[in-house]
Design a protein around this motif. Structure first.
Motif, short mmCIF file in Angstrom:
data_model
loop_
_atom_site.label_atom_id
_atom_site.label_comp_id
_atom_site.label_asym_id
_atom_site.label_seq_id
_atom_site.Cartn_x
_atom_site.Cartn_y
_atom_site.Cartn_z
N LEU A 254 0.84 -1.21 0.00
CA LEU A 254 0.00 0.00 0.00
C LEU A 254 0.86 1.25 0.00
CD1 LEU A 254 -3.07 -0.53 2.38
CD2 LEU A 254 -3.04 -0.26 -0.10
N CYS A 255 1.94 1.23 0.78
CA CYS A 255 2.85 2.39 0.82
C CYS A 255 3.46 2.65 -0.56
CB CYS A 255 3.96 2.18 1.85
SG CYS A 255 3.43 2.31 3.56
N ALA A 256 3.91 1.60 -1.22
CA ALA A 256 4.52 1.74 -2.55
C ALA A 256 3.50 2.26 -3.56
CB ALA A 256 5.09 0.41 -3.01
N THR A 257 2.28 1.76 -3.49
CA THR A 257 1.24 2.22 -4.40
C THR A 257 0.90 3.69 -4.12
OG1 THR A 257 0.33 -0.01 -4.46
CG2 THR A 257 -1.07 1.74 -5.26
N ALA A 258 0.79 4.04 -2.85
CA ALA A 258 0.48 5.43 -2.48
C ALA A 258 1.58 6.38 -2.94
CB ALA A 258 0.26 5.54 -0.97
N ALA A 259 2.83 5.97 -2.78
CA ALA A 259 3.96 6.82 -3.17
C ALA A 259 4.05 7.00 -4.68
CB ALA A 259 5.27 6.24 -2.64
N GLY A 260 3.54 6.04 -5.43
CA GLY A 260 3.65 6.09 -6.89
C GLY A 260 2.39 6.52 -7.60
N THR A 261 1.52 7.25 -6.90
CA THR A 261 0.24 7.62 -7.52
C THR A 261 0.43 8.28 -8.88
OG1 THR A 261 -1.88 8.72 -7.21
CG2 THR A 261 0.05 9.88 -6.39
N VAL A 262 -0.46 7.97 -9.81
CA VAL A 262 -0.38 8.52 -11.16
C VAL A 262 -1.38 9.66 -11.36
CG1 VAL A 262 0.53 6.41 -12.19
CG2 VAL A 262 -1.95 6.73 -12.05
N PHE A 263 -2.22 9.90 -10.37
CA PHE A 263 -3.23 10.96 -10.49
C PHE A 263 -2.68 12.27 -9.96
CE2 PHE A 263 -5.61 7.09 -10.77
CZ PHE A 263 -6.55 7.37 -11.74
N GLY A 264 -3.18 13.37 -10.52
CA GLY A 264 -2.63 14.67 -10.17
C GLY A 264 -3.68 15.67 -9.72
N THR A 265 -3.29 16.92 -9.72
CA THR A 265 -4.13 18.02 -9.28
C THR A 265 -5.44 18.04 -10.06
OG1 THR A 265 -2.16 19.27 -8.73
CG2 THR A 265 -4.20 20.52 -8.96
N GLY A 266 -6.53 18.20 -9.34
CA GLY A 266 -7.84 18.27 -9.97
C GLY A 266 -8.54 16.95 -10.09
N SER A 267 -7.83 15.87 -9.88
CA SER A 267 -8.44 14.54 -9.98
C SER A 267 -9.23 14.23 -8.72
CB SER A 267 -7.35 13.49 -10.18
OG SER A 267 -7.92 12.21 -10.20
N ARG A 268 -10.42 13.68 -8.92
CA ARG A 268 -11.24 13.19 -7.81
C ARG A 268 -11.35 11.69 -7.96
NH1 ARG A 268 -14.86 17.13 -5.38
NH2 ARG A 268 -16.49 15.55 -5.27
N ARG A 269 -11.12 10.98 -6.86
CA ARG A 269 -11.11 9.52 -6.90
C ARG A 269 -12.04 8.97 -5.82
NH1 ARG A 269 -5.06 8.22 -6.10
NH2 ARG A 269 -5.68 6.13 -6.74
N ALA A 270 -12.83 7.99 -6.20
CA ALA A 270 -13.76 7.36 -5.27
C ALA A 270 -13.58 5.86 -5.30
CB ALA A 270 -15.20 7.72 -5.63
#
Length: 136
Positions: free
Chosen positions: A63-79
């Motif tokens: 989970l830490c590795a996935t969180a650190a490598g997020t591909v989403f940026g400013t303005g993105s909303r994720r649910a």
């Protein structure tokens, strides 16, 4: 199945499905595929369908590795739609691990809440993923 996604360009949306047994390598692999996908845009919204998870074999390190490598940026909303307690807890932990990520993420138990929060008018969620039947 693990993790897969599709891009719905007309709604600027990444629809991710988590089903069956989910592992660290599933999460990291789908993230890497998104990063290299020509159709992916970091400002797209995302809905994660975790309704079909039958087993969460994800570690804190994964989970830490996935969180650190997020591909989403400013303005993105994720649910994330996570009706089971285990999937919901994983989603909440992932949200905490992201720190100062530029996107916004919320975790929901119900589809209607997630779709409303993302303001996806005109988009109909596909049938929820079903967890595979156990082998007998």
């Amino acid at each position: 199945m693990g993790a897969d996604y599709s891009i719905v360009r007309e709604h600027r949306l990444v629809h991710m499905t988590l089903a069956g047994r989910l592992t660290d390598s599933d999460l990291l692999a789908v993230q890497a595929r998104m990063r290299s996908d020509r159709l992916f845009r970091p400002d797209y919204c995302q809905v994660v369908d975790a309704t079909g998870l039958s087993e969460v074999a994800v570690t804190l390190e994964g989970l830490c590795a996935t969180a650190a490598g997020t591909v989403f940026g400013t303005g993105s909303r994720r649910a994330m739609v996570a009706p089971s307690d285990v999937a919901y807890a994983m989603g909440r932990m992932y949200k905490k691990l992201r720190g100062d990520s530029p996107d916004r993420l919320e975790v929901f138990k119900e589809w209607a809440e997630a779709v409303a929060w993302l303001d996806l008018s005109g988009w109909t969620a596909p049938e929820p993923a079903l967890a595979p039947s156990p082998q007998t």
